[in-house]
Write an enzyme that holds these catalytic residues in place. Structure first.
Site, PDB file in Angstrom:
ATOM      1  CD  GLN A 108     -28.992  19.059 -26.995  1.00  0.00           C
ATOM      2  OE1 GLN A 108     -28.823  18.865 -28.088  1.00  0.00           O
ATOM      3  NE2 GLN A 108     -30.028  18.535 -26.392  1.00  0.00           N
ATOM      4  CG  HIS A 168     -22.196  29.975 -16.928  1.00  0.00           C
ATOM      5  ND1 HIS A 168     -21.087  29.769 -17.708  1.00  0.00           N
ATOM      6  CD2 HIS A 168     -22.562  28.884 -16.508  1.00  0.00           C
ATOM      7  CE1 HIS A 168     -20.737  28.611 -17.772  1.00  0.00           C
ATOM      8  NE2 HIS A 168     -21.531  27.806 -16.910  1.00  0.00           N
ATOM      9  CG  ASP A 211     -20.991  24.616 -16.529  1.00  0.00           C
ATOM     10  OD1 ASP A 211     -21.330  25.183 -17.541  1.00  0.00           O
ATOM     11  OD2 ASP A 211     -20.925  25.235 -15.272  1.00  0.00           O
ATOM     12  NE  ARG A 251     -27.210  15.932 -36.906  1.00  0.00           N
ATOM     13  CZ  ARG A 251     -28.263  16.726 -36.717  1.00  0.00           C
ATOM     14  NH1 ARG A 251     -29.606  16.387 -36.495  1.00  0.00           N
ATOM     15  NH2 ARG A 251     -28.189  18.125 -36.674  1.00  0.00           N
ATOM     16  CG  HIS A 274     -26.964  20.882 -32.434  1.00  0.00           C
ATOM     17  ND1 HIS A 274     -27.423  19.610 -32.947  1.00  0.00           N
ATOM     18  CD2 HIS A 274     -28.071  21.518 -31.464  1.00  0.00           C
ATOM     19  CE1 HIS A 274     -28.742  19.320 -32.579  1.00  0.00           C
ATOM     20  NE2 HIS A 274     -29.170  20.256 -31.561  1.00  0.00           N
ATOM     21  CG  ASN A 287     -29.946  20.525 -35.557  1.00  0.00           C
ATOM     22  OD1 ASN A 287     -30.028  19.545 -36.289  1.00  0.00           O
ATOM     23  ND2 ASN A 287     -30.359  20.901 -34.372  1.00  0.00           N
ATOM     24  CD  GLU A 288     -33.690  20.843 -34.431  1.00  0.00           C
ATOM     25  OE1 GLU A 288     -34.163  19.965 -34.414  1.00  0.00           O
ATOM     26  OE2 GLU A 288     -33.809  21.624 -33.379  1.00  0.00           O
ATOM     27  CG  ASN A 347     -33.450  17.480 -37.525  1.00  0.00           C
ATOM     28  OD1 ASN A 347     -32.916  16.729 -38.001  1.00  0.00           O
ATOM     29  ND2 ASN A 347     -32.843  18.266 -36.689  1.00  0.00           N
ATOM     30  CE1 TYR A 361     -36.975  14.907 -31.462  1.00  0.00           C
ATOM     31  CE2 TYR A 361     -36.508  16.788 -32.978  1.00  0.00           C
ATOM     32  CZ  TYR A 361     -35.970  15.572 -32.432  1.00  0.00           C
ATOM     33  OH  TYR A 361     -34.562  15.760 -32.074  1.00  0.00           O
ATOM     34  CD  GLU A 382     -31.927  16.596 -33.852  1.00  0.00           C
ATOM     35  OE1 GLU A 382     -32.907  16.799 -33.148  1.00  0.00           O
ATOM     36  OE2 GLU A 382     -30.955  17.395 -34.263  1.00  0.00           O
TER      37      GLU A 382
END
Length: 497
Positions: free
Chosen positions: A38, A58, A71, A96, A141, A185-186, A326, A328, A404
């Protein structure tokens, strides 16, 4: 769509507490997070290998808003020093970030270690430590080497050993300075989102087998990586390791739906926690029974939820030093009515439980664009506290870290919605600490800066820092939320007056 209107904080409290009651425990640590794909960019720099997100963006750009990709992203591969300066300005205790598996191991296997990849992460780690900032490192991740995906990825049982080999390399290179590790992660997103919806990389739809095979293998991969550290590195480096679970808190739609709400929590939290944190290990018994029954109805001779051997149960059980969560958003849940159409989990309903998922009308949505995939971020701060209490009740008085937490908007420096989101969630965490006896030690804001938000491209903004993606220099500018968060860290307390 219900749009979020900031509320007066005093009206939220419900009780009259003194300011000092909103002080965090001594030694409590605040951080912020990012992930390699990311933010790093430099997708084909040096000898870096291709990841599944490189391939996905892509070859299937129509799956991503505006055909965006990572990219260049925030170009943190080149701008890491600027990132460190911003982290220091916030006063963060830790940062992190994740290692890109194909950047460090270009073939995906441990036969070749990239000198440039290792140098980049060494520079980042050393630069953080020079500023007094602890690195918290995630090994995975979501950016699996494409070479391993070509061999089946997370549905191939051998990936547990491949991941353990990768972890050993990372511990060997960075373990002398990294004391907080996260393996995967997740996994709910890695497995359930990937195979039940195919909306994220690797984009393979296999709702019967894919998610459950992946589920078992990520638990085994985590466990093997933990055992490698325990047996080969812990005595020397004394670090701590966990797996980072994204958990959605589920509540009963009505008082008649308590049983199915509990099953929904077991389906999410239990499938990715029970094997690690429970005393008996293995799958949550209620979920194991339901999937077995569903499998028979579908004509399968054996359960789609692959069984653990006793050896595997013992391997996975107890592979934690803390619980990384995490959080949300939350949902309400009820049993589906006859003939009711269900939307694939985890974006919507839970077909395995024949459960319909929704939100309460009083829960506001985040300030994300109405067209954004991030509109599922309905705001229910009480859910973070209730999820922690559920985990404590089911798995004991663990040490917890929020790895998170955050909310999206459409951009701009005056991000009052994000400030309110953090204020309310941190308040609930303090209540969990002070009233529920939750041993919470870390809070991690998602995210340090705007980044590539997966299928939503660059539309949804989560950052404490705004990033200008139209500027080749990727200029970072602190938002009001950055100043708000820095003030909390400086005072080790919420200002709720």
């Amino acid at each position: 769509m219900v749009w979020y209107q900031p509320l007066v904080f005093s009206a939220l409290l419900g009780v009259s507490w003194c300011t000092e009651d909103w002080t965090f425990p001594p030694g409590f640590k605040f951080g912020a997070a990012s992930s390699s794909y990311q933010v790093e960019g430099a997708w084909n720099v040096s000898d870096k290998g291709e990841s599944i997100w490189d391939r996905f963006t892509h070859t299937r750009p129509e799956k991503i808003l505006n055909g965006d990709n990572g990219d260049v992203a925030c170009d943190s591969y080149h701008l890491w020093q600027e990132d460190i300066d911003n982290i220091a300005d916030l006063g963060l205790h830790y940062y992190r970030f994740s290692i890109s598996w194909p950047r460090l191991l270009p073939t995906g296997f441990a036969n070749k270690i990239s000198e440039d990849g290792a140098r980049y992460y060494n520079n980042l780690i050393d630069g953080l430590l020079e500023k007094g900032i602890e690195p918290m490192v995630s090994l995975y991740h979501w950016d699996l080497p494409q070479t391993l995906q070509d061999l089946g990825g997370w549905t191939n049982p051998l990936i547990a050993d491949w991941f353990a080999d990768y972890a050993r390399v990372a511990y060997s290179l960075f373990g002398d300075r990294v004391k907080m590790w996260l393996t995967i992660n997740e996994p709910m997103i890695v497995c359930d989102s990937a195979y039940n919806t195919a909306i994220i990389a690797p984009g393979i739809l296999n709702s019967d087998h894919g998610a459950f095979l992946c589920n078992k293998h990520v638990l085994l991969a985590h466990a093997k990586a933990y055992r490698v550290y325990e047996e080969e590195f812990r005595a020397q480096y004394q670090g701590e390791i966990s797996i980072a679970n994204q958990l959605i808190w589920y509540e009963a739609w009505t008082e008649d739906d308590e049983d199915i709400a509990e099953l929904a929590v077991q389906y999410i939290a239990g499938r990715y926690s029970h094997a690690i944190y429970s005393e008996e290990g293995g799958w949550p018994p209620a979920i194991e029974k339901i999937i077995d029954e569903n499998s028979k109805k579908k004509g399968y001779a054996t359960s789609l939820l692959p069984a653990f051997t006793q050896e595997e149960i013992e391997l996975i059980k107890g592979t934690y030093d803390y619980y990384a969560m995490n959080y949300y958003t939350s949902r309400v849940v009820r049993a589906a009515r006859e003939g009711e159409q269900l939307i694939a989990f985890p974006i919507g309903d839970i077909p395995d439980l024949n459960a319909v998922v929704g939100v309460r009308p009083e829960w506001p949505a985040s300030d994300a664009s109405p067209e954004s995939s991030a509109t599922f971020f309905y705001i229910y701060p009480e859910g973070i506290r209730r999820q922690l209490v559920w985990l404590k009740n089911n798995y004991g008085n663990l040490k917890f870290a929020i790895t998170e937490n955050g909310a999206p908007d459409v951009g701009g420096l005056n991000d009052q919605g994000r400030i309110d989101y953090y204020q309310k969630h941190l308040k609930q965490l303090l209540l969990a600490i002070k009233e529920d006896g939750i041993n919470l030690t870390h809070f991690t804001a998602w995210t340090l800066m705007d980044n590539f938000e997966w299928t939503d491209g660059y539309r949804s903004k989560f950052g404490l820092y705004e990033v200008d993606f139209n500027d080749p220099l990727r200029t970072r500018t602190p938002r009001n939320s950055a100043r708000f968060y820095a003030n909390i860290i400086k005072n080790n307390a919420l200002d709720v007056e």
